[in-house]
Write a protein that holds these residues in place. Structure first.
Motif, mmCIF file in Angstrom:
data_model
loop_
_atom_site.group_PDB
_atom_site.id
_atom_site.type_symbol
_atom_site.label_atom_id
_atom_site.label_comp_id
_atom_site.label_asym_id
_atom_site.label_seq_id
_atom_site.Cartn_x
_atom_site.Cartn_y
_atom_site.Cartn_z
ATOM 1 N N GLN A 1 -6.657 -4.238 4.867
ATOM 2 C CA GLN A 1 -5.572 -3.639 3.887
ATOM 3 C C GLN A 1 -5.000 -1.598 4.490
ATOM 4 O O GLN A 1 -3.667 -1.797 4.163
ATOM 5 C CB GLN A 1 -5.925 -2.492 2.417
ATOM 6 N N TRP B 1 -1.117 -3.942 -2.792
ATOM 7 C CA TRP B 1 -1.329 -5.065 -1.708
ATOM 8 C C TRP B 1 -1.189 -7.048 -2.675
ATOM 9 O O TRP B 1 -2.490 -7.033 -3.089
ATOM 10 C CB TRP B 1 -3.020 -4.731 -1.576
ATOM 11 N N VAL C 1 1.379 -5.557 2.590
ATOM 12 C CA VAL C 1 1.651 -4.355 1.718
ATOM 13 C C VAL C 1 3.325 -3.975 1.573
ATOM 14 O O VAL C 1 4.280 -4.053 2.584
ATOM 15 C CB VAL C 1 0.828 -2.823 2.080
#
Length: 255
Positions: free
Chosen positions: A65, A157, A162
């Protein structure tokens, strides 16, 4: 999705609409698709597509992430061509404006805070007086398009990528300032702290940016110390002790 702006907030609507149009042209898929806008209305509105995904705020970000967030920001910063970017207004809340705001806040904020917060404020104000941040950005700082808001709630996300929402404070900026907006925003540390070192390591900053970034982080951290000092204890927006934690964060940045 319809985004409505408070009366008197037409400029925010204009910035949102401009940003969505630019990104739809130069970085399609990164932000919502603009559909229509009513910017002359008493309550300006911008209609856009809805994006999938969950906000990054409040999540403990895995390496995947973190890398995706950095990749999205890298794409965003490079998206708008220089000749087009030169016509985009400078984003609100730039460094000289923040310095002026801090000075305006100080007479009210300083007498009302406790010892730890007050000592950090004093150190921050001493640094600010010699920082030169009340002047314009150096001409050798490369401009980029910036969203103008570091709240991780605006970064969604979807499991692989993203995407970004909320551009009402967007405009021409620079990478160091925009990265500091994220690392120093209360949303980046009050719950699950962002791994700042790992996040910043994702960016290949030039020597001017590497020098500028710590100064921007100190300025934004000082702004947040003042903002948190104004939190109403009867109706707090953040957990108890957040201002004291921010005082410690600022002190570390000033060391």
């Amino acid at each position: 999705m319809v985004k409505r702006f408070r009366p008197g907030s037409r400029e925010q609507g204009e910035r949102e609409w401009r940003a969505l149009g630019l990104l739809d042209t130069y970085a399609p898929g990164l932000a919502p698709v603009p559909e229509r806008a009513e910017l002359e209305a008493v309550e300006a509105t911008v209609v856009m597509s809805r994006l999938p995904g969950e906000p990054l705020r409040g999540q403990l970000l895995a390496d995947r992430q973190l890398a995706a967030l950095a990749a999205t920001l890298g794409e965003l910063y490079a998206a708008v061509p220089p000749d087009v970017l030169s016509e985009v207004p400078i984003r609100p809340g730039q460094q000289h404006q923040l310095v002026a705001q801090i000075h305006a806040w100080t007479p009210e904020a300083r007498p009302r805070v406790g010892v730890r917060v007050g000592e950090a404020m004093d150190r921050g104000l001493e640094w600010l007086a010699r920082s030169g941040m009340d002047g314009p950005v150096r001409p050798d700082v490369v401009p980029v398009f910036g969203p103008g808001d570091g709240n991780l709630a605006n970064y969604l996300w979807d499991g692989s990528r993203v995407r970004i929402v909320d551009f009402e404070e967007s405009g021409r900026s620079d990478r160091a300032f925009e990265l500091a907006e994220i690392t120093e925003h209360v949303a980046s540390w009050v719950e699950h702290p962002l791994d700042v070192a790992a996040f910043l390591a994702e960016f290949d900053l030039d020597p001017v940016e590497r020098t500028r970034l710590p100064e921007c982080r100190r300025l934004l951290a000082l702004v947040w110390l003042f903002l948190l000092s104004f939190d109403d204890p009867e109706n707090p927006r953040n957990p108890p002790g957040t201002a004291e934690r921010q005082a410690a964060r600022l002190s570390r940045l000033l060391s």
